[in-house]
Design an enzyme around this catalytic site. Structure first.
Site, PDB file in Angstrom:
ATOM      1  NE  ARG A   1       8.681  -2.194  -6.070  1.00 60.00           N
ATOM      2  CZ  ARG A   1       8.243  -1.324  -5.155  1.00 60.00           C
ATOM      3  NH1 ARG A   1       9.067  -0.785  -4.291  1.00 60.00           N
ATOM      4  NH2 ARG A   1       6.954  -1.023  -5.086  1.00 60.00           N
TER       5      ARG A   1
ATOM      6  CE  LYS B   1       4.894   3.767   0.685  1.00 62.72           C
ATOM      7  NZ  LYS B   1       5.740   2.952  -0.180  1.00 62.72           N
TER       8      LYS B   1
ATOM      9  N   PRO C   1       0.830  -1.201   0.000  1.00 63.56           N
ATOM     10  CG  PRO C   1      -0.483  -1.412   1.893  1.00 63.56           C
ATOM     11  CD  PRO C   1       0.730  -1.960   1.230  1.00 63.56           C
ATOM     12  CD  GLU C   2       2.106   3.044  -4.502  1.00 63.63           C
ATOM     13  OE1 GLU C   2       2.034   4.182  -4.947  1.00 63.63           O
ATOM     14  OE2 GLU C   2       2.351   2.047  -5.202  1.00 63.63           O
TER      15      GLU C   2
ATOM     16  CD  GLN D   1       8.408  -3.231   8.365  1.00 62.02           C
ATOM     17  OE1 GLN D   1       7.882  -4.029   9.118  1.00 62.02           O
ATOM     18  NE2 GLN D   1       9.633  -2.804   8.527  1.00 62.02           N
TER      19      GLN D   1
ATOM     20  CG  ASN E   1       6.405   0.161  -8.369  1.00 61.83           C
ATOM     21  OD1 ASN E   1       7.403   0.865  -8.569  1.00 61.83           O
ATOM     22  ND2 ASN E   1       6.169  -0.957  -9.022  1.00 61.83           N
TER      23      ASN E   1
END
Ligand SMILES: [Zn+2]
Length: 278
Positions: free
Chosen positions: A262, A53, A2-3, A70, A169
């Site tokens: 990524r 986060k 999750p961002e 995390q 991402n």
């Protein structure tokens, strides 16, 4: 993973159940929470916020619970009458008169005096939090010109929490595309207009993702992609997860690159390289 927008929405959800309520009961079966009976139980929850986060829950005892999910942590909110079923390890449970809020599996959890919150190493290292209302696109543009930022590639900057906190991402691909920035370009390669577009996209795309539950394109774009039968992972974005398909803006093929493993999706026509590599 999750961002920032997903964590902020989780904070909103937890806040709705907890803020203004006294923690009447709970369990804290995690070593760093062994003072919770004294510092949380019987105290009111003053606020629930996120920074990048990380989640911060502040109590009337003058203490804050910091946690970072995390890859594996998860929050749940239920009515306290609802049975819950999880194979995950319970880390913290807050019971109010109505709700049960639980944190599962996370391992990065601390109780700190609220006045000392900023001393938490993870928070100390963070760059400006893009979702913070005080962080305007003008401030972000000035930040793009700072020495430690100016010579880093867009692909690096848009993931590094020390540069811009809360990005991740999918936001990286979407922001660079919206701003027309090639992932290998650095702020020092760009003119003022491009930097202005970049700063505006950082703010607007992240804010939209927060308000629209992870959707980074305008509503009408999402609706027409949906009408073509695309799955959610595609219709919600302009380039991310749309590799090997025509760009929605120009029709050219969206390409995929990898940076440190990524994925990054971009359109070579909408995002031409400005940097002179000769
Ligand atoms: Zn394009």
């Amino acid at each position: 993973m999750p961002e920032g927008p997903e964590i902020r929405r989780a904070a909103d959800r937890i806040g709705k159940a907890l803020v203004g309520k006294v923690v009447l009961d709970g369990h804290w079966p995690f070593p760093s929470l062994n003072q919770a009976d004294e510092l949380i139980l019987g105290h009111e929850v003053l606020s629930v916020t996120s920074r990048a986060k990380a989640m911060l829950i502040r109590f009337s005892s003058g203490w804050t619970m910091y946690s970072h999910n995390q890859l594996y942590g998860r929050w749940t909110v239920h009515l306290k009458t609802t049975d819950h079923n999880s194979r995950r390890s319970l880390r913290a449970e807050f019971m109010t008169d109505k709700h049960a809020v639980r944190l599962w599996s996370a391992t990065d959890i601390q109780l700190v005096p609220t006045a000392e919150e900023n001393g938490i190493p993870f928070l100390q290292r963070l760059g400006p939090d893009v979702l913070d209302p005080a962080i305007t696109s003008t401030k972000l543009q000035a930040h793009l010109r700072e020495k430690k930022i100016y010579r880093k590639k867009g692909a690096t900057l848009m993931l590094d929490q020390r540069c811009f906190a809360g990005l991740g991402n999918y936001l990286r691909s979407e922001i660079l595309h919206a701003a027309g920035i090639h992932p290998d370009d650095r702020p020092c390669d760009l003119d003022d207009e491009s930097l202005d577009r970049w700063a505006t996209a950082i703010k607007e795309i992240t804010q939209r993702a927060y308000l629209e539950k992870g959707v980074t394109v305008p509503k009408e774009v999402a609706l027409s992609s949906k009408a073509r039968g695309e799955p959610r992972r595609m219709w919600r974005h302009a380039v991310f997860c749309r590799n090997d398909r025509p760009c929605l803006t120009c029709g050219d093929l969206v390409l995929r690159k990898r940076y440190a493993g990524r994925r990054l999706d971009y359109c070579p026509s909408c995002q031409p390289a400005r940097r002179d590599r000769s």
